[in-house]
Design an enzyme around this catalytic site. Structure first.
Site, PDB file in Angstrom:
ATOM      1  N   CYS A 182       7.738   0.646  -2.474  1.00 29.08           N
ATOM      2  CA  CYS A 182       6.547   0.373  -3.286  1.00 29.08           C
ATOM      3  C   CYS A 182       6.071  -1.064  -3.061  1.00 29.08           C
ATOM      4  O   CYS A 182       5.556  -1.379  -1.991  1.00 29.08           O
ATOM      5  CB  CYS A 182       6.836   0.675  -4.753  1.00 29.08           C
ATOM      6  N   HIS A 209       8.752   6.341  -4.194  1.00 32.04           N
ATOM      7  CA  HIS A 209      10.070   5.976  -4.719  1.00 32.04           C
ATOM      8  C   HIS A 209      11.099   7.048  -4.346  1.00 32.04           C
ATOM      9  O   HIS A 209      11.398   7.951  -5.137  1.00 32.04           O
ATOM     10  CB  HIS A 209      10.004   5.815  -6.237  1.00 32.04           C
ATOM     11  N   GLU A 233      14.238   6.889  -4.226  1.00 34.59           N
ATOM     12  CA  GLU A 233      15.455   6.839  -5.038  1.00 34.59           C
ATOM     13  C   GLU A 233      15.442   7.858  -6.165  1.00 34.59           C
ATOM     14  O   GLU A 233      16.504   8.285  -6.649  1.00 34.59           O
ATOM     15  CB  GLU A 233      15.657   5.431  -5.603  1.00 34.59           C
TER      16      GLU A 233
END
Length: 545
Positions: free
Chosen positions: A380, A517, A519
């Protein structure tokens, strides 16, 4: 019919209700049941999207674009069940819904009260999707006695009374403090917590007791007697070396059996814990270490980057290495050489964030990784700062920056701009700088098309991917040609070709920035491919040192 498990907390906060709920969900899955987990938060924010990471930790984003509590990340990581907007609600959202109905006249002129109107709204939320799964686990945020939580406790009390007998149970998580001077565990705080819960009208069926030391049988029997639960339903929750041992530890304590007994499910299906035994083996029997620097701006609070920390752990499991993640405040080297702080690391990760503070440090970290040929992962804002660094030092735009930071009329060339519109499904979403901050970003799952032959296409094994987003600024496509001529490749784009999703440096061991993102989709038994390959690259560097 769906069975409901309500998880409450007492004595103090931060005991691990979210982890206990997630581990229980994983154990029920291991016995062949389907589950879904929900979080009911008493705070008055509509959602955590506008909260500071220092205040509330990270914001977890669902596929359908909801900004939620970080506990939903635990739920997904342990069960693999993708969370939805209907799995998270706050007092703010509940009251907002009630007031909107009142304004429309839905209540037909009645006086609006906490009981029944607010509690009915909470019960409607809980019952959403009733019948879809075997077990619905609902965690109530905060602790019993919090004034903000009273409508939620009243709602679950009513819900339990209105459902068929045996359809709902209550699990209460408390603390058994160890008094070193006396050399013993103290049960009184738990007794008082249960007493307060019972005063509300809720009698717990299971007690989960956090403790630093094993709970002697005498204390278990005492808790069972004074808290009116069966002795086998007093479950010890001891400190663990890793949270991923929680399913195995709770199973050894008999938590899943206690739940099935409370629902009178007999004979209980035998659990298959192979998945969690493999996870344990990969953590315990790691074959090396890698050091990864995380250069961020919320480093004082580990929960601010919770999903990133866990995704790195998952990637370590995939590569059978221990990831030694070290958090470095980006402000430390905003005006100084980053080398003393970053030398010795096998890889560098720059995560997301908002605002200008620390961004020059992130840019220096990106430059250090690019020029020193150290694996770099920008997520990001970390991708945006990598683009700014390349624009300054490769494309000759010395004043390159982001529109997000140009608030005082400084002379910047904004290579990152405020995202004004994007395609979501079958329609175009438009935004302006003057919009409310809450829920106005590009949120949720979006597709990206990857360039054939690119590093990321090889990592994913596909040229079409789906990833979750949370941002309101985007790299400006006008600078694409200039940057690509200098080696920063735009290897992932939105389906309409208007929004950059991924950049990479071709002649570098591992240098990738992503606007999304990744993750948020990583799990211990299914590490995200980008994180897994990033840690592989770090492992390769460690073996060369």
């Amino acid at each position: 019919m769906t069975r409901y498990i309500f998880i409450t907390g007492g004595v103090v906060s931060s005991l691990g209700k979210g982890l206990a709920s997630a581990a229980l969900g994983a154990l029920l899955q291991a016995r062949g049941f389907t589950v879904r987990l929900r979080k009911l938060d008493p705070y008055l924010n509509v959602d955590p999207g506008t909260m500071s990471p220092f205040e509330h930790g990270e914001v977890f984003v669902t596929d359908d674009g909801a900004e939620t509590d970080l506990d939903l990340g635990h739920y997904e990581r342990f069960t693999g069940v993708s969370a939805r907007a209907t799995d998270s609600v706050s007092s703010g959202r509940i009251y907002s819904n009630v007031l909107e109905k009142e304004r429309r006249g839905d209540y037909l002129g009645k006086t609006i009260q906490v009981i029944p109107h607010v509690t009915n709204e909470i019960k409607d939320f809980i019952a959403t999707g009733d019948g879809e799964v075997d077990f619905m686990l609902c965690e109530i945020g905060g602790t019993v006695g919090d004034i903000e939580g009273l409508p939620f406790f009243e709602a679950i009390r009513q819900f339990g009374q209105e459902r068929p007998r045996g359809n709902c149970i209550f699990m209460h998580l408390t603390l058994l403090p160890w008094i070193a001077a006396a050399g013993e565990l103290k049960t009184k705080p738990t007794q008082h917590s249960v007493k307060e819960l019972r005063a509300i009208g809720i009698a717990p069926d299971i007690l989960v007791c956090r403790a630093e030391n094993p709970i002697p049988q005498k204390e278990r029997e005492k808790l069972a007697l004074f808290c009116n639960v069966r002795p086998e339903a007093v479950i010890a929750a001891l400190d663990l070396d890793t949270i991923y041992d929680a399913p195995l530890a709770y199973h050894r304590e008999g938590l899943d059996q206690a739940v099935l007994d409370a629902f009178q499910i007999s004979p209980a299906p035998r659990p298959n814990l192979t998945r969690w035994e493999d996870v344990h083996d990969r953590i315990v029997n790691a074959e090396g270490d890698v050091r990864i620097a995380i250069v961020g701006k919320y480093t004082q609070l580990g929960d601010a980057y919770k999903s990133i920390a866990e995704a790195l752990t998952h990637a370590g499991m995939a590569n059978r290495v221990r990831v030694r993640a070290e958090w470095i405040d980006a402000e430390i080297f905003e005006a100084s050489d980053p080398a003393p702080h970053l030398e010795g690391f096998h890889a560098i990760l720059v995560p997301g964030g908002f605002g200008e503070r620390g961004t020059e440090g992130k840019i220096r970290a990106a430059e250090f990784a690019r020029t020193r040929q150290i694996p770099y992962f920008g997520i990001c804002l970390g991708m945006q700062m990598a683009v700014v660094e390349a624009a300054r030092n490769l494309a000759g735009l010395a004043d390159a920056g982001s529109e997000e930071f140009d608030r005082e009329g400084r002379s910047l060339t904004p290579v990152v701009y405020h995202l004004k519109e994007w395609v979501q499904g079958n329609h175009t979403v438009a935004r302006s700088k003057n919009d409310d901050k809450g829920g106005t970003m590009r949120l949720g799952s979006y597709s990206a098309h990857l360039r054939e032959g690119s590093r990321v296409a090889g990592i994913y094994g596909s040229t079409v991917i789906e990833e979750r987003h949370r941002h309101r600024y985007e790299v400006d496509m006008r600078f694409r040609t200039a940057l690509e001529e200098k080696g920063l490749i735009f290897s992932g784009m939105s389906p309409d070709g208007k929004l950059p999703e991924i950049v990479e440096v071709a002649d570098h061991p591992w240098y990738i920035g992503v606007q999304f993102h990744p993750e948020l989709k990583s799990k211990p038994f299914a590490p995200h491919p980008l994180f897994a390959d990033f840690v592989r690259a770090a492992r390769d560097v460690s073996r060369l040192v």
